[in-house]
Write an enzyme that holds these catalytic residues in place. Structure first.
Site, PDB file in Angstrom:
ATOM      1  N   ASP A 129       0.502  -1.263   0.120  1.00 28.58           N
ATOM      2  CA  ASP A 129       0.097  -0.065   0.071  1.00 28.58           C
ATOM      3  C   ASP A 129       0.969   1.231  -0.082  1.00 28.58           C
ATOM      4  OD1 ASP A 129      -2.278   2.003   0.680  1.00 28.58           O
ATOM      5  OD2 ASP A 129      -3.342   0.769   1.831  1.00 28.58           O
ATOM      6  N   ARG A 131      -0.415   4.245  -0.084  1.00 26.82           N
ATOM      7  CA  ARG A 131      -1.466   5.509  -0.555  1.00 26.82           C
ATOM      8  C   ARG A 131      -0.497   6.579   1.263  1.00 26.82           C
ATOM      9  NH1 ARG A 131      -6.795   2.941   0.135  1.00 26.82           N
ATOM     10  NH2 ARG A 131      -6.025   1.311   1.069  1.00 26.82           N
TER      11      ARG A 131
END
Length: 200
Positions: A129, A131
């Site tokens: 991930d 983000r």
């Protein structure tokens, strides 16, 4: 990295009328806040805004892909916020959990070979991930929000907002759009990425 408010307008949708706010950083990356009943006014002073952080998903949001639950989550959230009367969607331009569209499709190709979503990213040398969420602060500050009900199955999003100084009053689960194509994907998010979901 600094983010600034650029413009705002009314946006009629299939779920009702929203205010759409556009933000931009120095690298010209654009993010959107879609809101109802914000800033807080005299009619809803006792309401804690219902907030969802939703990362861009072209395949789901635009093409109604069944490989994920993004489109049902986005539409359900828009409807819930309209019915509640006070809240916002922070639509962050972070395609494919931050790895971009090209790498997302490369990961899809590996999933077609039997790898799960996490394994596919790692095989490509990418993080599970990628983000980031620092842009949430200027976006929520812009509409005067300091405490929220957050609509998410991802406990990390709760932590991220708390680290940015927001008070989390409640975590509201959101499990919609489960189907034969995304059941394993959701199970992986639960088993390997800590998402608080029950997949039946």
């Amino acid at each position: 990295m600094s983010y600034q408010f650029i413009s705002q307008a009314k946006l009629p949708t299939a779920h009702g009328l929203f205010d759409i706010h556009v933000f931009e950083n120095a690298e010209k990356q654009e993010h959107v806040l879609l809101s109802v009943g914000l800033p807080i006014n005299q009619e809803n002073t006792d309401k804690i805004p219902l907030i969802r952080i939703h990362s861009e998903c072209l395949t789901g949001d635009a093409f109604s892909s069944l490989k994920c639950d993004c489109s049902p989550q986005l539409n359900a959230t828009m409807q819930m916020i309209q019915e509640y009367g006070c809240g916002a969607i922070l639509y962050l331009r972070q395609e494919g959990r931050g790895i971009g569209l090209v790498n997302k499709i490369r990961a899809y190709a590996l999933q077609d070979q039997g790898h799960d979503t996490l394994e596919a990213n790692l095989l490509l040398g990418l993080p599970a991930d990628a983000r980031t969420y620092e842009m949430c602060k200027p976006m929520l500050d812009h509409v005067g929000v300091s405490k929220v009900k957050i609509l998410t199955n991802n406990p990390n999003k709760v932590s991220y907002l708390e680290d940015l100084g927001f008070e989390i009053v409640e975590r509201v689960p959101l499990l919609v759009g489960v189907n034969a194509f995304n059941k394993d994907y959701l199970q992986t998010k639960k088993d390997k990425m800590g998402h608080l979901i029950g997949v039946e």
